[in-house]
Scaffold this motif. Structure first.
Motif, mmCIF file in Angstrom:
data_model
loop_
_atom_site.group_PDB
_atom_site.id
_atom_site.type_symbol
_atom_site.label_atom_id
_atom_site.label_comp_id
_atom_site.label_asym_id
_atom_site.label_seq_id
_atom_site.Cartn_x
_atom_site.Cartn_y
_atom_site.Cartn_z
ATOM 1 N N LEU A 72 52.171 41.330 37.170
ATOM 2 C CA LEU A 72 52.277 42.702 37.683
ATOM 3 C C LEU A 72 53.273 42.869 38.821
ATOM 4 O O LEU A 72 54.075 43.794 38.816
ATOM 5 C CB LEU A 72 50.910 43.175 38.183
ATOM 6 C CG LEU A 72 50.066 43.976 37.211
ATOM 7 C CD1 LEU A 72 48.718 44.275 37.839
ATOM 8 C CD2 LEU A 72 50.763 45.274 36.822
ATOM 9 N N ILE A 73 53.191 41.989 39.807
ATOM 10 C CA ILE A 73 53.981 42.213 41.017
ATOM 11 C C ILE A 73 55.482 42.257 40.707
ATOM 12 O O ILE A 73 56.152 43.230 41.049
ATOM 13 C CB ILE A 73 53.653 41.171 42.115
ATOM 14 C CG1 ILE A 73 52.160 41.196 42.439
ATOM 15 C CG2 ILE A 73 54.478 41.402 43.361
ATOM 16 C CD1 ILE A 73 51.640 42.506 42.983
ATOM 17 N N PRO A 74 56.034 41.226 40.036
ATOM 18 C CA PRO A 74 57.482 41.308 39.769
ATOM 19 C C PRO A 74 57.856 42.483 38.861
ATOM 20 O O PRO A 74 58.827 43.182 39.146
ATOM 21 C CB PRO A 74 57.806 39.988 39.065
ATOM 22 C CG PRO A 74 56.609 39.143 39.155
ATOM 23 C CD PRO A 74 55.446 39.983 39.527
ATOM 24 N N VAL A 75 57.057 42.715 37.812
ATOM 25 C CA VAL A 75 57.373 43.809 36.894
ATOM 26 C C VAL A 75 57.381 45.138 37.647
ATOM 27 O O VAL A 75 58.331 45.918 37.580
ATOM 28 C CB VAL A 75 56.346 43.871 35.738
ATOM 29 C CG1 VAL A 75 56.462 45.191 34.982
ATOM 30 C CG2 VAL A 75 56.551 42.698 34.792
ATOM 31 N N GLN A 76 56.325 45.356 38.412
ATOM 32 C CA GLN A 76 56.228 46.611 39.147
ATOM 33 C C GLN A 76 57.310 46.726 40.196
ATOM 34 O O GLN A 76 57.855 47.796 40.425
ATOM 35 C CB GLN A 76 54.869 46.702 39.841
ATOM 36 C CG GLN A 76 53.758 46.980 38.876
ATOM 37 C CD GLN A 76 52.557 47.512 39.616
ATOM 38 O OE1 GLN A 76 52.086 46.899 40.548
ATOM 39 N NE2 GLN A 76 52.082 48.655 39.194
ATOM 40 N N PHE A 77 57.621 45.613 40.831
ATOM 41 C CA PHE A 77 58.614 45.674 41.889
ATOM 42 C C PHE A 77 59.982 46.049 41.335
ATOM 43 O O PHE A 77 60.676 46.904 41.879
ATOM 44 C CB PHE A 77 58.676 44.345 42.645
ATOM 45 C CG PHE A 77 59.598 44.414 43.793
ATOM 46 C CD1 PHE A 77 59.220 45.088 44.946
ATOM 47 C CD2 PHE A 77 60.872 43.889 43.720
ATOM 48 C CE1 PHE A 77 60.078 45.210 46.001
ATOM 49 C CE2 PHE A 77 61.746 44.011 44.774
ATOM 50 C CZ PHE A 77 61.347 44.666 45.919
ATOM 51 N N VAL A 78 60.356 45.420 40.222
ATOM 52 C CA VAL A 78 61.651 45.726 39.613
ATOM 53 C C VAL A 78 61.691 47.184 39.156
ATOM 54 O O VAL A 78 62.659 47.912 39.407
ATOM 55 C CB VAL A 78 61.933 44.767 38.434
ATOM 56 C CG1 VAL A 78 63.146 45.221 37.643
ATOM 57 C CG2 VAL A 78 62.139 43.355 38.957
ATOM 58 N N LEU A 79 60.604 47.614 38.493
ATOM 59 C CA LEU A 79 60.533 49.008 38.047
ATOM 60 C C LEU A 79 60.635 49.976 39.227
ATOM 61 O O LEU A 79 61.413 50.930 39.203
ATOM 62 C CB LEU A 79 59.201 49.263 37.330
ATOM 63 C CG LEU A 79 59.124 48.885 35.864
ATOM 64 C CD1 LEU A 79 57.704 49.116 35.344
ATOM 65 C CD2 LEU A 79 60.117 49.720 35.067
ATOM 66 N N ALA A 80 59.852 49.693 40.260
ATOM 67 C CA ALA A 80 59.811 50.591 41.416
ATOM 68 C C ALA A 80 61.171 50.650 42.094
ATOM 69 O O ALA A 80 61.636 51.704 42.515
ATOM 70 C CB ALA A 80 58.747 50.127 42.402
ATOM 71 N N MET A 81 61.834 49.496 42.173
ATOM 72 C CA MET A 81 63.161 49.448 42.797
ATOM 73 C C MET A 81 64.135 50.305 41.992
ATOM 74 O O MET A 81 64.910 51.088 42.565
ATOM 75 C CB MET A 81 63.625 47.990 42.835
ATOM 76 C CG MET A 81 64.815 47.752 43.709
ATOM 77 S SD MET A 81 64.388 47.973 45.448
ATOM 78 C CE MET A 81 65.970 48.529 46.055
ATOM 79 N N ALA A 82 64.084 50.154 40.671
ATOM 80 C CA ALA A 82 64.981 50.935 39.816
ATOM 81 C C ALA A 82 64.709 52.429 39.997
ATOM 82 O O ALA A 82 65.636 53.226 40.157
ATOM 83 C CB ALA A 82 64.807 50.528 38.355
ATOM 84 N N MET A 83 63.426 52.800 40.003
ATOM 85 C CA MET A 83 63.075 54.211 40.175
ATOM 86 C C MET A 83 63.546 54.718 41.536
ATOM 87 O O MET A 83 64.113 55.814 41.649
ATOM 88 C CB MET A 83 61.555 54.380 40.052
ATOM 89 C CG MET A 83 61.035 54.288 38.615
ATOM 90 S SD MET A 83 59.324 53.652 38.499
ATOM 91 C CE MET A 83 58.374 55.032 39.025
#
Ligand SMILES: Nc1ncnc2c1ncn2[C@@H]1O[C@H](COP(=O)(O)OP(=O)(O)O)[C@@H](O)[C@H]1O
Ligand SMILES: [Mg+2]
Lengths: 285, 361
Positions: A72-83
């Motif tokens: 979760l953490i890396p996936v969410q972090f990358v997504l959140a950064m992109a957003m």
């Protein structure tokens, strides 16, 4: 404000929140620790901890929780950064994107779990769509007790959908605190988009990244409602074990030990993030 | 060889603000061009379009015979010193200066050599390992300059690099910057709203107003022959004096009447023989006399400001005010009469309606 004498005013202003924290957070926490280190007879003992560690479900719950966090953490972090970068680019409609991204924030954890349950269940939307498209000829049972990989994937999806925007909002706030000149200087001095993120944005965003990671990790250790809604008893995590010991076995001591264990993991991970991503004073503008 | 050519550059913000309006400008190779104008006149926007940080509504930008209008900043071979410096707080001085070279994948040894060279030029040698937060404002400004010059760019852009420094530092850096850019011989565009800075640094100055270039020339040309009333009033301290007069003809000669006094004028006034005219004259081109003299204009002293090197006298001719630079031994007293003798070849003439200069040569 430097050098000005403030007297008692700051303490008076802090008082209401201190009282609130003491009554509703500190006191129950102390009580929970008390419970965890006592036995039924009310004597100090490590019995509930031994019971917890020896329990067959403990290992499984811990492993599942850790797997969830690691994915979760890396996936969410990358997504959140992109957003966050999309919003900060101030393209047309980027204000609108912020609202769209933030919608899941308004939905409770359990409701989010139920929404995703409605997608993945036997007669759910996913099966209907796949059947409608002719990809499946009869419903596939995604949320199958025999298939933990699907259960975990569904929980990851639901959790990512639900809580990525929390990270995003912290990152957007951080990004907006960075004067645009820095990004433009990176452009002028030859950075490609990726180099700009890697060499300028991420380092300058470090305090926000640190806060977001700590917050999200702590929340992930507490993941509960989404897991219950999607997987029922098919998947167990640390907090659902605490719940099971409390409500099924009526053993508040072992339940408290689980809660204490989650707290300790949260503290350890927080220290880890503080240590891995030090925010040094002289490196801040 | 990097000549910069701007053709019909226009930038419109929010569909109505014409921040830069049809600017044509050619900057020669190795020239130091200053963009000068009051705050909000579009200097920064024009520079940002040359840098590629802003895209023009229409018009073309070319650098060294290459049309760069559609290229991103990193492919234009430019460097920039930002007004805010934009020195990266998370990098040491060395890493800040090396930033652009690293993006170009230049060999480590060469980066070290070039960074140390640039740091030496701006006297940052001993501070290479420090973080920006550990430097003074002046030192941070030097980091920004070093980061720009270390790239050896075709074009160096500077947006008010001295405006965040205190007065004394600014004076020292101005001279230092002039020496530095003189040695580098890079084509440079320098934005400022400070006319003294512009005069002292520029090979040429382009004076801007409301998005347009109103005059472009060497500092002396602009100072001596302002193209219009705005330029004369903006450049020089004190600004040029303007007096309104009336063109009159008496026994075959043109004269200009200021109230009931007459000013002798050049043989032609751009063909005008009647009507109103605006007379421009600089404070240092008026000689003050304490006694009536042939051809001098009678005036009254209003304010006397001793400025050390000279006296700045505010005088009134009729109901029009003007400033005069007088020697410190001039016996000026408020309310005392004095007589003014403007240098005839320093008189400038302007159309009172349009404010444009009338060529009376
Ligand atoms: N990003 C922007 N959006 C809208 N208006 C802008 C923007 N940047 C500049 N302007 C406007 O354009 C005009 C010129 O600004 P600028 O180039 O910064 O002037 P200067 O550098 O000469 O002070 C000003 O009226 C300013 O308000
Ligand atoms: Mg500006």
């Amino acid at each position: 404000m430097k050098g000005q004498r403030l007297g008692w005013a700051p303490y008076a202003l802090l008082l209401p929140s201190l009282v609130f924290l003491a009554v509703f957070f500190a006191a129950p926490m102390v009580q929970a620790f008390g419970l965890a280190f006592q036995n039924d007879a009310g004597n100090w003992s490590l019995e509930s901890w031994r019971t917890m560690f020896a329990d067959a479900q403990f290992r499984e719950a811990l492993v599942t929780t850790l797997i969830l966090i690691v994915i979760l953490i890396p996936v969410q972090f990358v997504l959140a950064m992109a957003m966050a970068l999309v919003i900060n680019a101030r393209l047309k409609w980027s204000g609108l994107w912020l609202y769209i991204y933030a919608i899941p924030l308004g939905i409770s954890e359990l409701a989010a779990g139920i929404i995703w349950f409605a997608i993945f269940t036997q007669q759910g939307w996913l099966n209907s769509i796949l059947e409608g498209l002719g990809i499946l000829d009869r419903p596939y049972i995604f949320l199958n007790y025999q298939n933990p990989a699907w259960l975990i994937s569904a929980v990851v999806l639901a959790e990512a959908w639900r809580a990525t925007s929390i990270i995003m909002i912290i990152l957007v706030a951080g990004l907006q605190g960075i004067p645009r000149d820095f990004f433009e200087a990176a452009d002028v001095f030859g950075a490609t988009s990726w180099q700009k993120v890697r060499r300028v944005i991420l380092p300058m965003l470090r305090p926000s990244v640190q806060v977001a990671l700590i917050l999200r990790t702590i929340l992930a250790f507490q993941a509960f409602a989404v897991v219950i809604a999607l997987a029922g008893g098919g998947l167990t995590v640390l907090s659902s074990e605490a719940y099971r010991w409390y409500s099924d076995y009526r053993d508040s001591h072992v339940a408290a030990a689980y809660a204490g264990f989650i707290l300790m993991l949260s503290v350890v991970s927080t220290i880890l993030f503080l240590w891995l991503l030090p925010v040094r004073e002289e490196q801040q503008g | 060889m990097a000549e910069i050519r701007l053709q019909g550059i226009t930038k419109i913000f929010d569909k109505k603000v014409r921040a830069v309006d049809e600017v044509d400008l050619t900057i020669a190779d190795r020239e130091f061009m200053v963009l000068l104008g009051p705050s909000g006149c579009g200097k920064t926007t024009l520079m940002r379009m040359i840098a590629g940080l802003e895209y023009p509504e229409h018009g073309r930008v070319s650098i060294g015979n290459r049309d760069v209008t559609d290229l991103p900043p990193r492919r234009r071979d430019i460097s920039m010193v930002f007004q805010s410096y934009a020195v990266f707080p998370h990098l040491t001085v060395f890493d800040n200066v090396a930033f652009g070279l690293r993006m170009k994948n230049i060999a480590k040894a060469e980066i070290k050599r070039r960074v140390e060279g640039a740091a030496e030029l701006v006297q940052l040698g001993p501070y290479l390992e420090r973080y920006p937060a550990q430097l003074s404002g002046g030192q941070r400004q030097r980091v920004a300059v070093a980061r720009a010059i270390v790239m050896e760019p075709a074009v160096l852009l500077m947006d008010e690099p001295l405006s965040n420094l205190d007065a004394l530092l600014r004076l020292n850096f101005r001279a230092e910057l002039k020496r530095l850019v003189g040695e580098l011989k890079t084509t440079t565009i320098y934005v400022t709203h400070d006319q003294v800075e512009a005069m002292s640094l520029g090979d040429r100055i382009a004076v801007m107003r409301e998005g347009r270039i109103v005059q472009c020339g060497t500092p002396m040309e602009i100072y001596d022959r302002p193209a219009n009333r705005f330029v004369g009033g903006f450049i020089g301290s004190p600004p040029m004096n303007f007096l309104s007069g009336r063109i009159e003809r008496s026994n075959g000669h043109l004269q200009v009447g200021l109230g009931d006094q007459m000013l002798t004028v050049p043989a032609t006034l751009g063909g005008r023989t009647a009507g109103e005219v605006l007379v421009g004259i600089r404070a240092e081109n008026i000689e003050a006399e304490a006694a009536p003299a042939e051809g001098a204009i009678a005036a009254r002293t209003e304010v006397v400001e001793p400025l050390g090197s000279h006296l700045l006298v505010t005088a009134a001719v009729g109901d029009q005010k003007l400033k005069i630079q007088a020697r410190t031994d001039f016996p000026a007293r408020p309310d005392a009469p004095l007589w003014l003798r403007p240098e005839p070849d320093k008189l400038r003439w302007f159309d009172p309606e349009s404010g444009q200069e009338i060529d009376a040569r």
